[in-house]
Design an enzyme around this catalytic site. Sequence first.
Site, PDB file in Angstrom:
ATOM      1  CD1 TRP A  60      -3.025   1.392   0.860  1.00 46.91           C
ATOM      2  CD2 TRP A  60      -1.454   2.459   2.024  1.00 46.91           C
ATOM      3  NE1 TRP A  60      -3.503   2.644   1.169  1.00 46.91           N
ATOM      4  CE2 TRP A  60      -2.558   3.316   1.890  1.00 46.91           C
ATOM      5  CE3 TRP A  60      -0.337   2.919   2.728  1.00 46.91           C
ATOM      6  CZ2 TRP A  60      -2.580   4.611   2.414  1.00 46.91           C
ATOM      7  CZ3 TRP A  60      -0.350   4.213   3.252  1.00 46.91           C
ATOM      8  CH2 TRP A  60      -1.468   5.035   3.098  1.00 46.91           C
ATOM      9  CG  HIS A  61       3.333   2.343   3.283  1.00 45.49           C
ATOM     10  ND1 HIS A  61       2.637   1.359   3.949  1.00 45.49           N
ATOM     11  CD2 HIS A  61       3.308   3.424   4.094  1.00 45.49           C
ATOM     12  CE1 HIS A  61       2.233   1.837   5.113  1.00 45.49           C
ATOM     13  NE2 HIS A  61       2.617   3.079   5.224  1.00 45.49           N
ATOM     14  N   GLY A  62       3.755   1.699  -1.375  1.00 48.25           N
ATOM     15  CA  GLY A  62       4.423   2.024  -2.626  1.00 48.25           C
ATOM     16  C   GLY A  62       4.647   0.810  -3.493  1.00 48.25           C
TER      17      GLY A  62
END
Lengths: 368, 468
Positions: free
Chosen positions: B316-318
């Site tokens: 989700w963060h990248g």
Amino acid sequence: MNQTIKNKIMVFGMAAILGIISLFCWFKPHTDYSYSERRVLAKFPSLTLDTVTNGKFMSEFETYTLDQFPLRDTFRGLKSFSSLYLMGQSDVNDLTITNGYVAKNEYPANEAMLENAGKKFRYLYDTYMKDSNVNLYFSIVPDKNYYTSIKSGSLAMDYEMLVDTMTKQTDYMKYIDLFQVLSIRDYYRTDTHWKQENLVPVAIVLSDVMGVETSMNYTKTQLEEPFYGVYYGQLALPLSPDTITYLTNEIVESCIVTDYNSGKPVTIPMYDLSQATAKDPYELFVGGNTPLVTIENPLATTDKELVIFRDSFTSSLAPLLATGYSKVTLVDIRYINSGMLGNFIEFDNQDVLFLYSTLVLNSSTILK
Amino acid sequence: MIFSSIPFLYYFLPVVLLLYFLVPKRLKNLVLLLSSLFFYGWGEPKYVVIMVISIVVGFVLGHLIEVFRGKGLSKVFLILSVISAICMLGYFKYMDFFITNINAVTGLSLPLLKITLPIGISFYLFQILSYTVDVYRGTVPAQKNIIHFGAYVSCFPQLIAGPIVRYSDIAEQLSSRTHTFEKTAYGIRRFIMGLSKKVLLANALGELCDIFRASDDKSVLFYWLYAISFTLHIYFDFSGYSDMAIGLGKIFGFDFIENFNHPYISKSITEFWRRWHISLGSWFRDYVYIPLGGNRVSKGRWFLNILTVWMLTGFWHGASWNFIVWGLLYAAFLVLEKLFLGKYLKNSKVWCHIYVMFIVCFGFVIFNATNLGEALQYFGAMFGAGSVPFVSTEFTYYLGSFGFILLLSIAGSTPLPMILTKKISGIKNGMGERILNIAEPIISVILLLLVTAYLVDGSFNPFLYFRF
């Protein structure tokens, strides 16, 4: 004060502050130029469908709001104050203050840049001087950080390496050391440059090695206008300004200074006092930043000539050296292409001095 | 537009506040919606369309899910909602990652799409998903007013960096919320506190990280200084932004979920994730972990659930392997804590903190690395691998220059300021309260002016969580 009153003060107080600052932001008349930062300030960006859809308007608007912010310099000063004295940082935008002297963390020494400077000088030597009867000298003007970093512990370039690299690359020239001749007191507190009134020993050291005799006695004239150096604006703290003092004597006053900046020779004053109130008062020395200037000395007791490849530091030194020569030619290859010099100067039986500051040597791509 | 900018503080915000408090109650959400779309469009003009489409799709599907509740179609519309969100994220955020990996595995040379990531897409799509899932579950009724729904999804205070506000948490507030001096004053204080954390601390720490990265004079101690600085930087950057969001929410009458609770005082990784990015952790818990069976399954399946959730959290963060590895690192320690480590940590007073900060620091080195190779190189250098000297000139200088900021940040990341405030407020005869009541507005004004000064100087001011 109870909670209710505190909350009301917080809400109304903040609304008032936000409102007042916002009104100033929206309606303050625009400022075109920042004298402290010596730059043109951003104007309101062009508002079109294109500039909005590609985001250009928004990014330029942000710059505009920063540049045109009310009391901009005061706020910048507050930031510098906070960084240095509240947050305990050693520098602001790489600027340090040591005993009232503002210096820049010139760091690190860039070997590639030094080699590039060496190559540039070698090109000049090979192209114009190798087969001519000239005496070649090379000297380096240390930046203020050389003197302040010892005391402040700030980051400083490896000056020993710098001198070593440069002298090795310029082994066809005689190196004259100025590092031990100068001290931090010989520089303006708020500017990068050195003070002309302290340069007589420098002129003597150089002229001794070059075998000429320059004047030792001058009349000092101090300008009434305060001198806010380039670091003053960058630091934005309320430091007391410097003053510019210039040196004259009979020989200096008799010199004819010719500027070739416009393509035609134009006689200019040795010290253009009108610059005292301009954006950079240091420009008052010998036409300031200009590619080619000659100083002719009608009272010279010798017919020796000197050519100086130089940066802005030489502007204030040149009048003193001019007292020992019949003609001094100042060449600034930051503003003129080295390949064109043959059109203007004939190298024959002169002293040639390459005099550059560590600042220019360490960012030598500006040399053309 | 970011909160920590002059255009936001002195152009956008005053106008929006003025309009918001001038218009009658029934128009407040419309003002919020339009100003939020303007706010979003300021940074991403072309992506406003994506935002509007997301709002409309979420609204319509939520409505259809409710209309067909109890019937098969309801599930179909829920699946449609999930698929549409995954497709949007997949296209805008992960497509180039997938193409790069397909190329690497197959030897193909599929061209990259090089799509600019719409700001905040991971946040607002998660909000829409939580809405449609909750409507499907019957936790909340579908919103009947698209203006209210649009105001929820696009609400500019938390639009681009969270906290991820569940619809169920503010459903009532969307149609009826109160504005009091107490709430507004708290909102102002919280906003200014967040702004100060971001501009005065996070930006300075971020500058130190950038200096390290650009340095040719790295040393073992400089690597450690970087790891610690980035750990503090990301906390103050992100928690500062959450504070601003929560503060603005209060000013506009909303009560957003808390997103941070002094994560660096945690005694275990399990506790850390209860204190760090709370809204994301609880989102994954409620919408992924529990539907997968949570811990009410076999041990093997339970650990698989943990791995899945933390891999997704990382992803989700990248769109990069280092984010996935970062997530899996936490999964590994969470499993270890559940297996045996947890009981040892419970008996420890000091080592548990050292353990947590080690994992967190190492985790953030992976998180901020451009690739896994760089992360490994950093780890090696932190323990003297290679020809890295132990100490360097630049380390000494920057430790001195940023020393106070680092100490202030370390203290600020603990409950120390809160304890201090409580101590003052406890001074006898109400004197402490009086001191705080006078000091609070004065300190707030000073901080606002100081932050303004830093912004006017136009120095370092990026925002980390924009890329998510």
